[in-house]
Scaffold this active site. Structure first.
Site, short mmCIF file in Angstrom:
data_model
loop_
_atom_site.label_atom_id
_atom_site.label_comp_id
_atom_site.label_asym_id
_atom_site.label_seq_id
_atom_site.Cartn_x
_atom_site.Cartn_y
_atom_site.Cartn_z
N HIS A 1 0.84 -1.20 0.00
CA HIS A 1 0.00 0.00 0.00
C HIS A 1 0.88 1.25 0.00
O HIS A 1 1.83 1.35 0.77
CB HIS A 1 -0.91 0.04 1.23
N LYS B 1 -1.30 -8.07 -4.21
CA LYS B 1 -2.21 -6.92 -4.13
C LYS B 1 -1.39 -5.64 -4.05
O LYS B 1 -0.63 -5.45 -3.09
CB LYS B 1 -3.12 -7.07 -2.91
#
Length: 215
Positions: A112, A139
């Site tokens: 992230h 991700k």
């Protein structure tokens, strides 16, 4: 598939949200829990659950030591969920991957960036670092500062079937729709945004139907 993000203060509240939700999978954000009593209440739903305990640096709700987070990961692995999600830059990433492999539980390795969307070569470097740990799903989530960031992060799908990549923020909503079409699954809110620009499950399903009807 759509992953509904569960923000709850304990297992009982998480169960309530899962029961009333309409997602295909559910990501249970353990960093939002104030107590880890009764985690076994989530076991009946485990085949459709992704457990993650984000560190504060990764956008987690509260500060917790690596050892505390690892202990909680070990507990939820005993429930045999579909996946556990751990941050690539977390101090416990390799240990969580190892524990999950021993339990034959799927691994989502995540990255992230809440400030920006790095250039493509830096994003590719993140992917290469993830591939070294051989996760089931990679991700990559960044903050959109321009509409062009949507296209940059979408390039990560080229030649890869196990990538979930999209941008946060109002400028990143296009990338969330692209993710819904190209990724193995994508994320949506059940009742409150877990990240800036996140769509609800209903909004995302509607958008997918519109795009699908136009094919």
């Amino acid at each position: 598939m759509i992953v509904g993000v569960v923000l709850a203060k304990n297992a009982q509240k998480a169960v309530e949200k899962i029961k009333s939700g309409e997602a295909d999978l559910y990501e249970v954000r353990l960093d939002h829990f104030s107590s880890f009593d009764g985690l076994e209440e989530l076991e009946p739903f485990a085949p459709n659950l992704i457990f993650t305990f984000r560190s504060y640096e990764e956008g987690g709700r509260r500060e917790a030591s690596d050892e505390e987070r690892l202990r909680v990961y070990k507990r939820v692995l005993e429930l045999y969920p579909a996946y556990v999600d751990v941050g690539l830059n977390s101090g416990i990433a390799e240990r969580v991957v190892k524990e999950a492999r021993e339990k034959r539980v799927g691994v989502v390795l995540s990255y992230h960036n809440f400030e920006e969307t790095p250039d493509f070569w830096e994003l590719l470097g993140v992917v290469k670092a993830m591939e070294a740990l051989e996760p089931d799903v990679m991700k990559i989530v960044t903050m959109a500062r321009s509409l062009g960031d949507n296209l940059r992060i979408a390039r990560l799908y080229e030649g890869r079937e196990n990538v979930v990549a999209f941008c946060m923020g109002s400028l990143g909503r296009l990338s969330r729709l692209i993710s819904a079409l190209l990724a193995p699954f994508t994320y949506a809110s059940l009742d409150e945004e877990a990240a800036p620009g996140q769509l609800t499950v209903e909004e995302l399903r509607r958008a997918i139907e519109v795009v699908g009807d136009g094919r």
